[in-house]
Design an enzyme around this catalytic site. Structure first.
Site, PDB file in Angstrom:
ATOM      1  N   GLU A  47       0.829  -1.210   0.000  1.00 45.49           N
ATOM      2  CA  GLU A  47       0.000   0.000   0.000  1.00 45.49           C
ATOM      3  C   GLU A  47       0.865   1.263   0.000  1.00 45.49           C
ATOM      4  O   GLU A  47       0.582   2.234  -0.720  1.00 45.49           O
ATOM      5  CB  GLU A  47      -0.923   0.008   1.232  1.00 45.49           C
ATOM      6  CG  GLU A  47      -1.893  -1.162   1.279  1.00 45.49           C
ATOM      7  CD  GLU A  47      -1.340  -2.383   2.019  1.00 45.49           C
ATOM      8  OE1 GLU A  47      -2.144  -3.142   2.569  1.00 45.49           O
ATOM      9  OE2 GLU A  47      -0.096  -2.566   2.051  1.00 45.49           O
ATOM     10  N   GLU A 289      14.271 -31.166  -0.165  1.00 47.09           N
ATOM     11  CA  GLU A 289      14.949 -31.785  -1.305  1.00 47.09           C
ATOM     12  C   GLU A 289      16.036 -32.695  -0.750  1.00 47.09           C
ATOM     13  O   GLU A 289      17.160 -32.266  -0.501  1.00 47.09           O
ATOM     14  CB  GLU A 289      15.539 -30.693  -2.209  1.00 47.09           C
ATOM     15  CG  GLU A 289      15.955 -31.180  -3.572  1.00 47.09           C
ATOM     16  CD  GLU A 289      16.189 -30.032  -4.554  1.00 47.09           C
ATOM     17  OE1 GLU A 289      16.868 -30.287  -5.561  1.00 47.09           O
ATOM     18  OE2 GLU A 289      15.696 -28.913  -4.326  1.00 47.09           O
TER      19      GLU A 289
END
Length: 357
Positions: A47, A289
């Site tokens: 914003e 991973e």
């Protein structure tokens, strides 16, 4: 709102641990007056970036509508409350995709906007906005990060030959695509078996990124070599062990690793405790991973949220599988998943599915 969501996607690799948010300020006729997305943690939110953009354009936002992909914050953190900035600028209407799950906000921003006389609407673009911040929402509601298990397999489900060779089962386009998923994560998590066997860097190299995700290593005995390649990348390295044998903790910390002892059963790392600690440290998405042993442990303990699987058009035969779940006695014991996508990537397929908890 589509434009605001596109801006939020631009922040995908940038904002951790904050959510990825986009904002567009528009006039009553639909003219864009200002736009922006959340910056790095501690810097301006979407914003404020949109208000700055409007100021640089020299336009007045009095009476404008702010389209923002998450509720404007209402608390003083490293930056000021965005809801107050919108009110002070004279914005008349706010359209937000979602209420912020952060307990420090949780509807207070919307309430303050309404109390100041602004028209507030919530819900437009909610599904995509939530997907962009799936880890932030999970961490704010459960204290745990979102765990995405990434694997590359042949068509018959093998991740490596029996001798451990796995480079390369999938193609260069698939590996590049997987690096983009690494880049969006707050941390890449692997196990000591992968470190000792492959000596990987485990960083993001195939795609541009403004930051390297933290590397987390599950290393029960603190066996990580002091000259391992994982220390070459400029990013934090956090090692979780079960016990310190022979002063290894001090030696690893001399390599600038952050070592945490998180003992569980059978002198292994408590994986649930590890994830809770990562959540407390502000990590939203974990990119898991590793090898089949650690994959199996995370799956068995119900700690995986999503599977990201790259499948190559190869038949390997006997090799190493995705995980060591162990033999089941009935199909009802199988882990159920729900498909999210099946996408061609070069000659391979990217399959993404979520665990049905």
């Amino acid at each position: 709102m589509n434009q605001a969501l596109a801006l939020a996607r631009q922040a995908l690799f940038l904002t951790s641990p904050n959510p990825r948010v986009g904002c567009v300020l528009a006039s009553a006729s639909g003219e864009v007056l200002g736009q922006g997305h959340t910056q790095r943690a501690g810097e301006a939110h979407a914003e404020v970036m949109a208000l700055r953009d409007a100021a640089e354009r020299g336009v007045n936002v009095q009476g404008a509508t702010a389209y923002v992909t998450l509720e404007p914050c209402a608390h003083q953190g490293r930056t000021g409350p965005c809801c107050d900035a919108l009110v002070a600028a004279g914005v008349a209407r706010v359209v937000a995709s979602l209420q912020d799950p952060n307990p420090l906000v949780a509807g207070q921003g919307l309430a303050r906007l309404r109390a100041a006389g602004l028209q507030v609407e919530v819900g437009l673009g909610a599904e995509e906005a939530r997907e962009l911040n799936i880890g932030f929402f999970k961490r704010m509601t459960t204290g745990l990060p979102w765990v995405r298990l990434k694997v590359a397999t042949s068509m018959d489900g093998q991740t490596a030959l029996l001798n451990g060779i796995s480079q390369w089962i999938t193609s260069a386009p698939a590996r590049e695509d997987s690096h983009a998923w690494r880049a969006r994560a707050c941390a890449v998590l692997t196990g000591i078996g992968t470190v000792l066997e492959d000596d990987p860097r485990m960083d993001v190299r195939a795609v541009p990124t403004p930051r390297q995700p933290t590397l987390v290593v599950v290393d029960s005995r603190l066996e990580t070599p002091l000259d391992a390649n994982l220390f070459l990348a400029e990013r934090p390295v956090w090692i979780y062990g079960a016990f310190d044998s022979g002063g290894r903790q001090q030696a690893l910390e001399a390599q600038k690793a952050h070592v945490t002892l998180c003992p569980g059963e059978q002198q292994k790392v408590d994986l649930q405790g590890l994830l809770r600690d990562l959540g407390q440290r502000g990590l939203n998405e974990i990119h898991l991973e590793s090898g089949h042993k650690l994959n199996g442990s995370f799956l068995r303990e119900g700690l995986v949220d999503e599977v990201l699987l790259y499948m190559a058009p190869l038949l390997i035969g006997q090799g190493r599988g995705l995980s060591n779940l162990g033999p089941l006695e009935a199909l009802g014991q199988a882990i159920p998943l729900t498909w999210q996508e099946v996408t061609p990537v070069g000659p391979d397929l990217r399959l993404r599915a979520r665990i049905r908890h």
